[in-house]
Design an enzyme around this catalytic site. Sequence first.
Site, PDB file in Angstrom:
ATOM      1  N   TYR A 185       0.831  -1.207   0.000  1.00  0.00           N
ATOM      2  CA  TYR A 185       0.000   0.000   0.000  1.00  0.00           C
ATOM      3  C   TYR A 185       0.859   1.247   0.000  1.00  0.00           C
ATOM      4  CZ  TYR A 185       0.576   0.869   5.102  1.00  0.00           C
ATOM      5  OH  TYR A 185       1.064   1.143   6.355  1.00  0.00           O
ATOM      6  N   CYS A 186       0.316   2.300  -0.605  1.00  0.00           N
ATOM      7  CA  CYS A 186       0.888   3.643  -0.496  1.00  0.00           C
ATOM      8  C   CYS A 186      -0.205   4.535   0.086  1.00  0.00           C
ATOM      9  CB  CYS A 186       1.414   4.146  -1.838  1.00  0.00           C
ATOM     10  SG  CYS A 186       0.170   4.272  -3.134  1.00  0.00           S
ATOM     11  N   PHE A 187      -0.176   5.823  -0.149  1.00  0.00           N
ATOM     12  CA  PHE A 187      -1.147   6.672   0.535  1.00  0.00           C
ATOM     13  C   PHE A 187      -2.569   6.467   0.021  1.00  0.00           C
ATOM     14  CE2 PHE A 187      -3.409  10.731   1.293  1.00  0.00           C
ATOM     15  CZ  PHE A 187      -3.402  10.668   2.664  1.00  0.00           C
TER      16      PHE A 187
END
Length: 371
Positions: free
Chosen positions: A96-98
């Site tokens: 995941y990223c933002f």
Amino acid sequence: MSDLPLATDLAAIFLEDVPLIDLRAPIEFKEGAFPTATSLPLMTDEERAQVGTCYKQQGQAAAIELGHQLVGGAVRAARMEGWLAQIAAEPDALLYCFRGGLRSQTVQQWLAEAGVTRPRVAGGYKELRRFLIDTQDKASAQCHWSVLTGMTGSGKTHMLADIAQAVDLEGHAHHRGSSFGQLPGGQPSNINFENTLAIELLKRRHRGEQAFVVEDESRLIGRCCLPLSLYETMGQAPLVVVEVPQHDRAEQIRADYVHDLWLRYQAIFGSEAGWPLFASYLTDALARLKRRLGDQAHRELDALMQTALKEQALNGSTELHLAWIRLLLTRYYDPMYLYQLGNKRERIVFQGDKQACLDYFAEQHAAQQAG
């Protein structure tokens, strides 16, 4: 990239403690993440700042090009090595990223090109965080909450260990909730405090629990702030009052905040380095009450405390600490508690000694289980 898998069951991620690879910059991870997340960023803080500036000034295409320049060649190879090693150790890990956007899509694609396919979390950190906030708000509104209260030193936190419905807010905050509540090792970020609390409630509700007991707290536990929905619910919840004589409460405070806490400092820092830190902790905690105590009362209590610390340093005895503890209870904590309790007496549903309160909660739990 659109053909690569997405993880969309956010509840399952937390219920099953699924490993997560956090691709955000270190500064983002420090502000808040999740218990099973490992920080393996696509970009450093400095690289992220450069790309962000480029995006503002020149647009997305230029920012993406700069990102590939910054994270290319040997840099990309080194970071790939880290992601592959983590996935080898935790094959179920999700990315995941933002927002579940370019950063996680890019890493997901690079991994796929290396023969490793892992899903990325749909919506990324933002959606995971929103899910936990909603989880907390629902638990605050839908569950039955009771609040255990009692004078300072009543051992309420210790009682929670014997209450099946208990939720240890101070445990999540790594703080004992008073001016003297600071523990060595510091506190989690407020986001991490909220996240771990919400995950506990999610898991327990998933098991069928719908009634919880918490210790009476102010909105702030150290520097961790209770979720507003929970704090407001606690402010209306039934109260169970534990009654403990002052003598016993003073002994409990000596055990918790002097003897046991000194052992913690000693275990973490060693005797030589730990002693001045421990002595400063007590002195500073009392100093934070100076404005409320008044200058004269503070000086009197501080003198008693310093005498007790000298005695403790000399021969290990903590007996003299009882003098300032009893005086602080008599002059500050007990009057404040009685005043506050007077404003919420209509919410009291039970009061008694420790065993009576524990029996009450056990009966409530049995009735809830039967119902």
